[in-house]
Design a protein around this motif. Sequence first.
Motif, PDB file in Angstrom:
ATOM      1  N   ILE A 126      28.665  21.544 -38.336  1.00 39.56           N
ATOM      2  CA  ILE A 126      29.359  20.819 -37.270  1.00 39.56           C
ATOM      3  C   ILE A 126      28.520  20.850 -35.998  1.00 39.56           C
ATOM      4  N   ALA A 127      27.972  22.001 -35.666  1.00 41.60           N
ATOM      5  CA  ALA A 127      27.149  22.120 -34.461  1.00 41.60           C
ATOM      6  C   ALA A 127      25.933  21.203 -34.528  1.00 41.60           C
ATOM      7  N   GLU A 181      40.746  23.362 -41.012  1.00 44.17           N
ATOM      8  CA  GLU A 181      42.036  23.883 -40.533  1.00 44.17           C
ATOM      9  C   GLU A 181      41.882  25.315 -40.032  1.00 44.17           C
ATOM     10  N   PHE A 182      41.142  26.123 -40.775  1.00 49.84           N
ATOM     11  CA  PHE A 182      40.908  27.503 -40.353  1.00 49.84           C
ATOM     12  C   PHE A 182      40.158  27.540 -39.021  1.00 49.84           C
ATOM     13  N   LEU A 183      39.094  26.752 -38.907  1.00 53.91           N
ATOM     14  CA  LEU A 183      38.278  26.757 -37.691  1.00 53.91           C
ATOM     15  C   LEU A 183      39.039  26.187 -36.491  1.00 53.91           C
ATOM     16  N   GLY A 234      40.485  28.186 -32.939  1.00 53.62           N
ATOM     17  CA  GLY A 234      40.054  27.690 -31.642  1.00 53.62           C
ATOM     18  C   GLY A 234      38.555  27.469 -31.539  1.00 53.62           C
ATOM     19  N   TRP A 235      37.864  27.402 -32.687  1.00 55.40           N
ATOM     20  CA  TRP A 235      36.403  27.272 -32.683  1.00 55.40           C
ATOM     21  C   TRP A 235      35.915  25.830 -32.756  1.00 55.40           C
ATOM     22  N   ILE A 236      36.755  24.945 -33.292  1.00 52.49           N
ATOM     23  CA  ILE A 236      36.414  23.527 -33.292  1.00 52.49           C
ATOM     24  C   ILE A 236      37.642  22.745 -32.855  1.00 52.49           C
ATOM     25  N   LEU A 263      34.904  15.943 -35.300  1.00 54.28           N
ATOM     26  CA  LEU A 263      34.939  17.390 -35.133  1.00 54.28           C
ATOM     27  C   LEU A 263      33.816  17.834 -34.208  1.00 54.28           C
ATOM     28  N   SER A 264      34.147  18.709 -33.276  1.00 58.12           N
ATOM     29  CA  SER A 264      33.167  19.258 -32.335  1.00 58.12           C
ATOM     30  C   SER A 264      33.487  20.715 -32.084  1.00 58.12           C
ATOM     31  N   LEU A 265      32.476  21.462 -31.676  1.00 56.56           N
ATOM     32  CA  LEU A 265      32.684  22.867 -31.319  1.00 56.56           C
ATOM     33  C   LEU A 265      33.361  22.982 -29.960  1.00 56.56           C
TER      34      LEU A 265
END
Length: 140
Positions: free
Chosen positions: A43-44, A70-72, A76-78, A92-94
Amino acid sequence: MDIPDTELADLILRAARRLRRANAVELVGLPVNPHQARALRVIARLEPVRMADLAERLHVAPRSATDVVEFLVGGGWIERSPDPGDRRARLLSLTDAGRALLDEVLDARTRAAEEMLSSLPDAARGALASALTQLTGKDG
């Protein structure tokens, strides 16, 4: 050194497994497993990225990618945002927290790689890099 192709293939697989185990050990204490950490890195690298593109890059079914996302997101990481080119799609973004976690993940990967590869002389590292790049292509 004359080694049969099957033995060479076995050596490559053993080295890859050893590196994966070392990476998993280094991730202990972080809130992500190796698969989630890999998704974070992808993703990054591609952000913003669509879910379908993430699944393709991870070589997993879209449903498996959804579970990881969903987990990420839950951690609160993405974050998801609307795709301006397709109202149905999400990008999706960080988040800032995701960037901080990514730094920890990258540090863990560096430690694992150094642990395994530090004993190789520079010439051997160069030859290995060249051979693996030839086998996998530049994109790997």
